[in-house]
Design a protein around this motif. Sequence first.
Motif, PDB file in Angstrom:
ATOM      1  N   ASP A 163       9.780  -9.796  15.705  1.00 32.77           N
ATOM      2  CA  ASP A 163      10.583  -9.625  14.494  1.00 32.77           C
ATOM      3  C   ASP A 163      10.039 -10.489  13.362  1.00 32.77           C
ATOM      4  OD1 ASP A 163      12.215  -7.852  15.863  1.00 32.77           O
ATOM      5  OD2 ASP A 163      13.868  -9.296  16.121  1.00 32.77           O
ATOM      6  N   ALA A 164       9.690 -11.734  13.680  1.00 32.22           N
ATOM      7  CA  ALA A 164       9.149 -12.645  12.667  1.00 32.22           C
ATOM      8  C   ALA A 164       7.817 -12.135  12.136  1.00 32.22           C
ATOM      9  CB  ALA A 164       8.996 -14.052  13.248  1.00 32.22           C
ATOM     10  N   ALA A 165       6.982 -11.590  13.022  1.00 33.57           N
ATOM     11  CA  ALA A 165       5.694 -11.044  12.594  1.00 33.57           C
ATOM     12  C   ALA A 165       5.896  -9.850  11.665  1.00 33.57           C
ATOM     13  CB  ALA A 165       4.859 -10.645  13.805  1.00 33.57           C
ATOM     14  N   ARG A 166       6.863  -8.976  12.010  1.00 34.60           N
ATOM     15  CA  ARG A 166       7.155  -7.835  11.131  1.00 34.60           C
ATOM     16  C   ARG A 166       7.676  -8.304   9.779  1.00 34.60           C
ATOM     17  NH1 ARG A 166       8.688  -5.587  15.950  1.00 34.60           N
ATOM     18  NH2 ARG A 166      10.864  -6.138  15.754  1.00 34.60           N
ATOM     19  N   GLU A 167       8.557  -9.307   9.794  1.00 30.70           N
ATOM     20  CA  GLU A 167       9.094  -9.833   8.536  1.00 30.70           C
ATOM     21  C   GLU A 167       7.993 -10.472   7.706  1.00 30.70           C
ATOM     22  OE1 GLU A 167      12.459 -12.377   9.233  1.00 30.70           O
ATOM     23  OE2 GLU A 167      13.495 -10.837  10.393  1.00 30.70           O
ATOM     24  N   ALA A 168       7.083 -11.198   8.346  1.00 29.27           N
ATOM     25  CA  ALA A 168       5.968 -11.824   7.629  1.00 29.27           C
ATOM     26  C   ALA A 168       5.052 -10.763   7.033  1.00 29.27           C
ATOM     27  CB  ALA A 168       5.184 -12.744   8.564  1.00 29.27           C
ATOM     28  N   GLU A 169       4.804  -9.695   7.786  1.00 27.44           N
ATOM     29  CA  GLU A 169       3.960  -8.610   7.286  1.00 27.44           C
ATOM     30  C   GLU A 169       4.618  -7.928   6.095  1.00 27.44           C
ATOM     31  OE1 GLU A 169       2.219  -4.361   8.855  1.00 27.44           O
ATOM     32  OE2 GLU A 169       2.498  -5.970  10.318  1.00 27.44           O
ATOM     33  N   LEU A 170       5.921  -7.706   6.187  1.00 27.97           N
ATOM     34  CA  LEU A 170       6.651  -7.097   5.079  1.00 27.97           C
ATOM     35  C   LEU A 170       6.622  -8.008   3.854  1.00 27.97           C
ATOM     36  CD1 LEU A 170       8.409  -4.832   3.974  1.00 27.97           C
ATOM     37  CD2 LEU A 170      10.392  -5.983   4.967  1.00 27.97           C
ATOM     38  N   ALA A 171       6.829  -9.306   4.064  1.00 31.83           N
ATOM     39  CA  ALA A 171       6.781 -10.259   2.951  1.00 31.83           C
ATOM     40  C   ALA A 171       5.400 -10.273   2.310  1.00 31.83           C
ATOM     41  CB  ALA A 171       7.163 -11.659   3.436  1.00 31.83           C
ATOM     42  N   ALA A 172       4.344 -10.196   3.115  1.00 32.11           N
ATOM     43  CA  ALA A 172       2.978 -10.167   2.576  1.00 32.11           C
ATOM     44  C   ALA A 172       2.748  -8.906   1.760  1.00 32.11           C
ATOM     45  CB  ALA A 172       1.968 -10.263   3.715  1.00 32.11           C
ATOM     46  N   GLN A 173       3.282  -7.770   2.227  1.00 28.44           N
ATOM     47  CA  GLN A 173       3.149  -6.517   1.483  1.00 28.44           C
ATOM     48  C   GLN A 173       3.885  -6.603   0.147  1.00 28.44           C
ATOM     49  OE1 GLN A 173       4.633  -3.542   4.159  1.00 28.44           O
ATOM     50  NE2 GLN A 173       2.698  -3.362   5.272  1.00 28.44           N
ATOM     51  N   VAL A 174       5.094  -7.146   0.181  1.00 30.71           N
ATOM     52  CA  VAL A 174       5.886  -7.294  -1.046  1.00 30.71           C
ATOM     53  C   VAL A 174       5.157  -8.214  -2.020  1.00 30.71           C
ATOM     54  CG1 VAL A 174       8.038  -8.249  -1.980  1.00 30.71           C
ATOM     55  CG2 VAL A 174       8.094  -6.743   0.022  1.00 30.71           C
ATOM     56  N   ALA A 175       4.613  -9.324  -1.498  1.00 32.00           N
ATOM     57  CA  ALA A 175       3.876 -10.257  -2.361  1.00 32.00           C
ATOM     58  C   ALA A 175       2.640  -9.588  -2.949  1.00 32.00           C
ATOM     59  CB  ALA A 175       3.491 -11.506  -1.565  1.00 32.00           C
ATOM     60  N   ALA A 176       1.905  -8.816  -2.141  1.00 33.66           N
ATOM     61  CA  ALA A 176       0.709  -8.129  -2.625  1.00 33.66           C
ATOM     62  C   ALA A 176       1.072  -7.119  -3.708  1.00 33.66           C
ATOM     63  CB  ALA A 176      -0.015  -7.449  -1.464  1.00 33.66           C
ATOM     64  N   GLU A 177       2.175  -6.398  -3.493  1.00 36.49           N
ATOM     65  CA  GLU A 177       2.626  -5.439  -4.506  1.00 36.49           C
ATOM     66  C   GLU A 177       3.029  -6.152  -5.788  1.00 36.49           C
ATOM     67  OE1 GLU A 177       5.728  -3.151  -2.647  1.00 36.49           O
ATOM     68  OE2 GLU A 177       4.342  -2.305  -1.166  1.00 36.49           O
ATOM     69  N   ALA A 178       3.675  -7.307  -5.669  1.00 35.87           N
ATOM     70  CA  ALA A 178       4.079  -8.078  -6.856  1.00 35.87           C
ATOM     71  C   ALA A 178       2.850  -8.571  -7.611  1.00 35.87           C
ATOM     72  CB  ALA A 178       4.968  -9.246  -6.446  1.00 35.87           C
ATOM     73  N   VAL A 179       1.843  -9.047  -6.893  1.00 36.65           N
ATOM     74  CA  VAL A 179       0.605  -9.509  -7.535  1.00 36.65           C
ATOM     75  C   VAL A 179      -0.079  -8.342  -8.239  1.00 36.65           C
ATOM     76  CG1 VAL A 179      -1.734 -10.365  -7.065  1.00 36.65           C
ATOM     77  CG2 VAL A 179       0.236 -11.490  -6.028  1.00 36.65           C
ATOM     78  N   ALA A 180      -0.164  -7.200  -7.551  1.00 32.56           N
ATOM     79  CA  ALA A 180      -0.799  -6.025  -8.151  1.00 32.56           C
ATOM     80  C   ALA A 180      -0.048  -5.587  -9.404  1.00 32.56           C
ATOM     81  CB  ALA A 180      -0.866  -4.884  -7.136  1.00 32.56           C
ATOM     82  N   GLU A 181       1.269  -5.590  -9.356  1.00 32.09           N
ATOM     83  CA  GLU A 181       2.070  -5.212 -10.526  1.00 32.09           C
ATOM     84  C   GLU A 181       1.864  -6.215 -11.661  1.00 32.09           C
ATOM     85  OE1 GLU A 181       4.306  -3.284 -13.182  1.00 32.09           O
ATOM     86  OE2 GLU A 181       3.589  -2.488 -11.281  1.00 32.09           O
ATOM     87  N   ALA A 182       1.811  -7.500 -11.321  1.00 38.59           N
ATOM     88  CA  ALA A 182       1.578  -8.533 -12.349  1.00 38.59           C
ATOM     89  C   ALA A 182       0.205  -8.352 -12.991  1.00 38.59           C
ATOM     90  CB  ALA A 182       1.704  -9.923 -11.733  1.00 38.59           C
ATOM     91  N   GLU A 183      -0.787  -8.005 -12.190  1.00 36.25           N
ATOM     92  CA  GLU A 183      -2.140  -7.775 -12.739  1.00 36.25           C
ATOM     93  C   GLU A 183      -2.149  -6.551 -13.641  1.00 36.25           C
ATOM     94  OE1 GLU A 183      -4.520  -7.561  -9.197  1.00 36.25           O
ATOM     95  OE2 GLU A 183      -4.734  -9.750  -9.067  1.00 36.25           O
ATOM     96  N   ARG A 184      -1.454  -5.498 -13.240  1.00 32.36           N
ATOM     97  CA  ARG A 184      -1.368  -4.294 -14.084  1.00 32.36           C
ATOM     98  C   ARG A 184      -0.659  -4.619 -15.397  1.00 32.36           C
ATOM     99  NH1 ARG A 184      -0.504  -1.857  -8.979  1.00 32.36           N
ATOM    100  NH2 ARG A 184       1.759  -1.989  -9.195  1.00 32.36           N
TER     101      ARG A 184
END
Length: 149
Positions: free
Chosen positions: A117-138
């Motif tokens: 569960d923690a690994a899935r949550e960490a993966e989801l958090a990493a995806q959300v962070a990556a999407e936020a970074v990509a949106e900030a760059e755009r």
Amino acid sequence: MNNLALELTRVAVAVAALGGSSAEFGGLSDVAVLAARGPIADLLWLSNTVAALLAGTIARRSRPELGQSGLAARYVLGNPTLMVQDVTGLSRMEAGQLLAVGVLMNDTETAERRAADAAREAELAAQVAAEAVAEAEREAARAAARAAA
């Protein structure tokens, strides 16, 4: 049915096919007698594993903090060891050992589930962070384009 249950069923069928009496076992060839050792050993191991799972469940449902509402207390068996002893026909010491194994198996499964569960949550958090970074760059690129125009 999980893999353990399927394997238990498969092995039980293989052992049952050997026979159910001294005469049937006596009629087996030497090769069949030697081959029977594997499925019988597997059945014993799987049966003990299932018994440990049951003992772990009894222990969890009879935790001291549950008091008189715990499983063993409700069935007037006093404690989980006595309940496992009653259910399995084992000695008190063997029942206690089976309980310890069952509790360990339960704790291990719980820890593995929590880790997954923690690994899935960490993966989801990493995806959300990556999407936020990509949106900030755009957004930064759009802002730079507006400023240049």
